[in-house]
Design a protein around this motif. Structure first.
Motif, PDB file in Angstrom:
ATOM      1  N   ASN A  31       0.820  -1.213   0.000  1.00  0.00           N
ATOM      2  CA  ASN A  31       0.000   0.000   0.000  1.00  0.00           C
ATOM      3  C   ASN A  31       0.853   1.263   0.000  1.00  0.00           C
ATOM      4  O   ASN A  31       0.489   2.274  -0.609  1.00  0.00           O
ATOM      5  CB  ASN A  31      -0.933   0.004   1.202  1.00  0.00           C
ATOM      6  CG  ASN A  31      -2.052  -1.016   1.058  1.00  0.00           C
ATOM      7  OD1 ASN A  31      -2.449  -1.345  -0.056  1.00  0.00           O
ATOM      8  ND2 ASN A  31      -2.544  -1.543   2.173  1.00  0.00           N
ATOM      9  N   GLN A  32       2.010   1.200   0.706  1.00  0.00           N
ATOM     10  CA  GLN A  32       2.899   2.368   0.683  1.00  0.00           C
ATOM     11  C   GLN A  32       3.412   2.629  -0.725  1.00  0.00           C
ATOM     12  O   GLN A  32       3.475   3.776  -1.181  1.00  0.00           O
ATOM     13  CB  GLN A  32       4.074   2.132   1.641  1.00  0.00           C
ATOM     14  CG  GLN A  32       3.729   2.252   3.118  1.00  0.00           C
ATOM     15  CD  GLN A  32       4.957   2.120   4.008  1.00  0.00           C
ATOM     16  OE1 GLN A  32       5.937   2.807   3.809  1.00  0.00           O
ATOM     17  NE2 GLN A  32       4.869   1.228   4.983  1.00  0.00           N
ATOM     18  N   LYS A  33       3.801   1.559  -1.430  1.00  0.00           N
ATOM     19  CA  LYS A  33       4.319   1.722  -2.784  1.00  0.00           C
ATOM     20  C   LYS A  33       3.264   2.323  -3.722  1.00  0.00           C
ATOM     21  O   LYS A  33       3.557   3.220  -4.529  1.00  0.00           O
ATOM     22  CB  LYS A  33       4.790   0.371  -3.328  1.00  0.00           C
ATOM     23  CG  LYS A  33       6.115  -0.103  -2.746  1.00  0.00           C
ATOM     24  CD  LYS A  33       6.561  -1.419  -3.392  1.00  0.00           C
ATOM     25  CE  LYS A  33       7.943  -1.827  -2.885  1.00  0.00           C
ATOM     26  NZ  LYS A  33       8.423  -3.087  -3.515  1.00  0.00           N
ATOM     27  N   LYS A  34       2.041   1.822  -3.634  1.00  0.00           N
ATOM     28  CA  LYS A  34       0.954   2.348  -4.484  1.00  0.00           C
ATOM     29  C   LYS A  34       0.738   3.823  -4.213  1.00  0.00           C
ATOM     30  O   LYS A  34       0.586   4.633  -5.146  1.00  0.00           O
ATOM     31  CB  LYS A  34      -0.336   1.571  -4.218  1.00  0.00           C
ATOM     32  CG  LYS A  34      -0.338   0.153  -4.769  1.00  0.00           C
ATOM     33  CD  LYS A  34      -1.664  -0.538  -4.462  1.00  0.00           C
ATOM     34  CE  LYS A  34      -1.692  -1.959  -5.015  1.00  0.00           C
ATOM     35  NZ  LYS A  34      -2.977  -2.647  -4.680  1.00  0.00           N
ATOM     36  N   MET A  35       0.713   4.187  -2.924  1.00  0.00           N
ATOM     37  CA  MET A  35       0.459   5.577  -2.532  1.00  0.00           C
ATOM     38  C   MET A  35       1.556   6.506  -3.062  1.00  0.00           C
ATOM     39  O   MET A  35       1.291   7.578  -3.614  1.00  0.00           O
ATOM     40  CB  MET A  35       0.374   5.670  -1.008  1.00  0.00           C
ATOM     41  CG  MET A  35       0.152   7.063  -0.485  1.00  0.00           C
ATOM     42  SD  MET A  35       0.157   7.069   1.320  1.00  0.00           S
ATOM     43  CE  MET A  35      -0.239   8.789   1.642  1.00  0.00           C
ATOM     44  N   LEU A  36       2.843   6.068  -2.891  1.00  0.00           N
ATOM     45  CA  LEU A  36       3.963   6.916  -3.300  1.00  0.00           C
ATOM     46  C   LEU A  36       4.042   7.047  -4.824  1.00  0.00           C
ATOM     47  O   LEU A  36       4.314   8.135  -5.353  1.00  0.00           O
ATOM     48  CB  LEU A  36       5.272   6.341  -2.758  1.00  0.00           C
ATOM     49  CG  LEU A  36       5.413   6.281  -1.237  1.00  0.00           C
ATOM     50  CD1 LEU A  36       6.786   5.747  -0.846  1.00  0.00           C
ATOM     51  CD2 LEU A  36       5.192   7.647  -0.599  1.00  0.00           C
ATOM     52  N   GLU A  37       3.796   5.944  -5.547  1.00  0.00           N
ATOM     53  CA  GLU A  37       3.829   6.004  -7.010  1.00  0.00           C
ATOM     54  C   GLU A  37       2.732   6.919  -7.549  1.00  0.00           C
ATOM     55  O   GLU A  37       2.961   7.721  -8.470  1.00  0.00           O
ATOM     56  CB  GLU A  37       3.671   4.597  -7.596  1.00  0.00           C
ATOM     57  CG  GLU A  37       4.902   3.716  -7.441  1.00  0.00           C
ATOM     58  CD  GLU A  37       4.670   2.315  -7.991  1.00  0.00           C
ATOM     59  OE1 GLU A  37       3.557   2.063  -8.508  1.00  0.00           O
ATOM     60  OE2 GLU A  37       5.588   1.471  -7.894  1.00  0.00           O
ATOM     61  N   LYS A  38       1.552   6.804  -6.982  1.00  0.00           N
ATOM     62  CA  LYS A  38       0.429   7.631  -7.426  1.00  0.00           C
ATOM     63  C   LYS A  38       0.730   9.102  -7.208  1.00  0.00           C
ATOM     64  O   LYS A  38       0.539   9.943  -8.098  1.00  0.00           O
ATOM     65  CB  LYS A  38      -0.837   7.225  -6.673  1.00  0.00           C
ATOM     66  CG  LYS A  38      -2.055   8.043  -7.078  1.00  0.00           C
ATOM     67  CD  LYS A  38      -3.282   7.606  -6.281  1.00  0.00           C
ATOM     68  CE  LYS A  38      -4.492   8.468  -6.676  1.00  0.00           C
ATOM     69  NZ  LYS A  38      -5.691   8.137  -5.869  1.00  0.00           N
ATOM     70  N   TYR A  39       1.241   9.433  -6.023  1.00  0.00           N
ATOM     71  CA  TYR A  39       1.547  10.832  -5.699  1.00  0.00           C
ATOM     72  C   TYR A  39       2.643  11.360  -6.626  1.00  0.00           C
ATOM     73  O   TYR A  39       2.533  12.478  -7.171  1.00  0.00           O
ATOM     74  CB  TYR A  39       1.992  10.948  -4.245  1.00  0.00           C
ATOM     75  CG  TYR A  39       2.407  12.342  -3.842  1.00  0.00           C
ATOM     76  CD1 TYR A  39       1.464  13.262  -3.400  1.00  0.00           C
ATOM     77  CD2 TYR A  39       3.748  12.742  -3.926  1.00  0.00           C
ATOM     78  CE1 TYR A  39       1.844  14.560  -3.046  1.00  0.00           C
ATOM     79  CE2 TYR A  39       4.141  14.024  -3.589  1.00  0.00           C
ATOM     80  CZ  TYR A  39       3.182  14.936  -3.137  1.00  0.00           C
ATOM     81  OH  TYR A  39       3.546  16.212  -2.798  1.00  0.00           O
TER      82      TYR A  39
END
Length: 610
Positions: A31-39
């Motif tokens: 979930n951290q990876k998804k959040m950071l990539e999206k941002y």
């Protein structure tokens, strides 16, 4: 190679510790990876690269990918670092502050913490950052305090605090707090204890196990995915036992079936390494699991380990060391050993005659004083082979007496103890019960006269006299009860000890040869008196104290006519040797005096002739 400024990496850093896993899926690495990539994509960042540390605490900055990230920053390859929140960097506000305020600024790295609204390019967003760092560390401090409290309560209940069972045990599948014996490893543990009783030191035991290709504990546990060293165990060296491993293993009270808690501690939650607590601060719960070795064996090994045993050329230490004491000053006795050597004549030429090898004990007080040119105590010299012969004879006669006259032996031990001569256990038990009843009566009487005094039925003077008498009697009774209970407990323990000694005698079927295990199992201490030469013959008293029963005088069998004749022959031979040696010494002295006189006469004649 340093990257061009227009092609610097946008580092997306994710971290997850075991504690964070408890907070739910929102903190998961995925979930951290998804959040950071999206941002990053929404904000137009390119050249994205993930740096991920999974399972690492925020207080620990020795993380693989964090170190890789800081190395890339030092090389000038990172343009921006993006994290979910500031706690992902860490939970030590001083170190986090260093990275944000010093390293990132010096290297021109932009820092963004999405959830906290922190962006280093916006100065107003950075004003609250130090407070966030402190709050993140407070979270760790509070979590540490709660965990410590939980572990403290668990330890006080007698549950094991270690994550892994020690070598020789395994966790019970049905109860994680209970240990079961791992028989394969337990067999090795028992063998190690026995090897030490047989006179082997830790290094010798380690060499034996290595040569026999016995798997060392860390390897044995690691191949099962267990143990504290499973992640760093060298699996290419399965049999490399060390003396340290042996020493640490035999020192664990857990092998007696006990639970030992609070053996280590940390001064602060920031400390990476634990410290060892003093043994008196350990909390030990007895008989919480099946014992691998009995208490007598465990304590026997601890006593052996307390004394330094220096091995001789053959590789075996003298097992009597640590058991020999001077009967006069009470000090331990030193063991002295020398090899036989060839004698030489007055000109230094070999004679073809050899001295005997020496192996003896002397008082350490005497030996140490001699080194400082002082006179303290006396030598108390005794040969090792004499002591060994005496021990073997004592054990042979004692064992024979026990096996043939067990009831008489029990009675002899009972009578040899002063405590048991002076009291009868049944009578003492009855007297204790009577005294306890009287103490309770006195409590009632003191309460009654106090109430009578308050109500006016009893004068102050009379109350004072009665209360003084009652309190004095009560104090004397309580002192007697304390002493009597100790005596009763001692008497019961000694009765049990006698039975232990009898069981030990029956354990051995052969007393024809004295072995090292026999010495360690039977002998408690040996006291050596100074030799007496007043009768013309050298006689020396040696007291042997056996475990569980102390010093005993068992009936010795009468000597046969042949044995008496042999003793008389030896006595006469000793007398003849003394006379011969005395006459030889007198003759040599006379010859030296005559030679000196003749030399002086020749000198005078030569002077007159001149």
């Amino acid at each position: 190679m340093k990257r061009p400024d227009n092609n610097k990496i946008t580092a997306l850093y994710e971290r997850l510790s075991r504690d964070d896993e408890l907070n739910g899926d929102s903190n998961s690495i995925v979930n951290q990876k998804k959040m950071l990539e999206k941002y990053a994509k929404e904000q137009g960042f390119t050249n994205l690269a993930h740096y991920t540390d999974d399972g690492y605490s925020g207080t620990n900055f020795d993380r693989p990918d964090w170190k890789r990230l800081t190395a890339d920053i030092e090389e000038g390859n990172i343009g921006c670092v993006i994290v979910k929140d500031m706690s992902r960097i860490g939970r030590n506000y001083l170190e986090v502050g260093f990275y944000m305020e010093v390293l990132f600024r010096e290297k021109g790295v932009r820092f963004i913490a999405i959830s906290n609204g922190v962006d280093s390019t916006h100065s107003e967003s950075n004003e609250f950052a130090p407070f966030l760092n402190i709050m993140n560390e407070w979270y760790v401090r509070d979590t540490s305090r709660k965990i410590k409290s939980v572990l403290r309560n668990k330890g006080m209940e007698g549950k094991h605090l270690t994550s892994n069972a020690i070598y020789g045990y395994k966790k019970d599948p049905e109860d994680n707090n209970h240990w079961l014996v791992d028989e394969e490893a337990a067999t090795v543990v028992r063998r190690i204890f026995q090897l030490i009783i047989e006179g082997n030191g830790p290094m010798q035991v380690a060499r034996i196990l290595t040569n026999e290709k016995v798997e060392r504990p860390s390897y044995y546990l690691a191949k099962q995915g267990l143990g504290t060293c499973r992640g760093k165990c060298d699996m290419t060296r399965p049999y490399s036992w060390t003396a340290t491993t042996i020493t640490d293993l035999v020192s664990k009270p857990e092998y007696m079936g006990h639970t030992v808690n609070f053996r280590t501690f940390k001064e602060s939650y920031k400390d990476k390494h634990s410290q060892y607590a003093n043994p008196e601060d350990w909390l030990i719960f007895r008989d919480t699991q099946e014992a691998i070795v009995d208490e007598d064996t465990w304590y026997m090994v601890q006593k052996i380990r307390e004394t330094k045993h220096r091995p001789i050329a053959q590789g075996k230490a003298n097992p009597l060391t640590g058991l020999m004491f001077c009967a006069d000053c009470g000090a331990k006795m030193f063991n002295h050993r020398t090899k036989g050597y060839e004698k030489k004549d007055k000109d230094g030429n070999p004679t073809g005659k050899y001295t005997n090898a020496q192996n003896n004990y002397t008082c350490s007080t005497y030996s140490n004083a001699k080194g400082h040119f002082e006179n303290k105590c006396s030598q108390h010299h005794v040969r090792t082979d004499v002591v060994r012969d005496l021990i073997l004879t004592t054990l042979q006669y004692t064992a024979s007496y026990v096996k043939e006259h067990e009831d008489e032996f029990l009675e002899k031990v009972r009578k040899s103890n002063v405590l048991k001569q002076e009291l009868d256990t049944k009578a003492l038990t009855k007297k204790i019960a009577k005294s306890e009843k009287r103490v309770a009566e006195l409590d009632h009487l003191i309460k009654r006269i106090y109430e009578d005094n308050v109500s006016g039925k009893l004068s102050d003077k009379r109350f004072e006299l009665l209360s003084t008498d009652y309190e004095k009697e009560q104090s004397e009774l309580e002192e007697f009860l304390t002493s009597a209970r100790e005596q009763l407990a001692t008497a019961k323990e000694e009765a049990s000890n006698v039975n232990k000694f009898i069981a030990l005698v029956h354990k051995y079927t052969d007393f024809s040869e004295l072995t090292t295990p026999m010495i360690h199992e039977f002998i408690d201490r040996i006291e050596v008196h100074e030799a007496d030469k007043s009768t013309g013959e050298r006689t020396q008293e040696i007291d042997i104290y056996l475990k569980y029963v102390g010093k005993l005088d068992v009936p010795m069998p009468e000597l046969t006519p042949e044995e008496l004749a042999e003793e008389e022959r030896k006595r006469r031979k000793r007398a003849w040797n003394r006379t011969y040696n005395r006459r030889k010494a007198e003759k040599e002295r006379a010859e030296k005096e005559k030679a000196a006189l003749e030399a002086a006469t020749d000198t005078d004649k030569s002077k007159k002739g001149a």
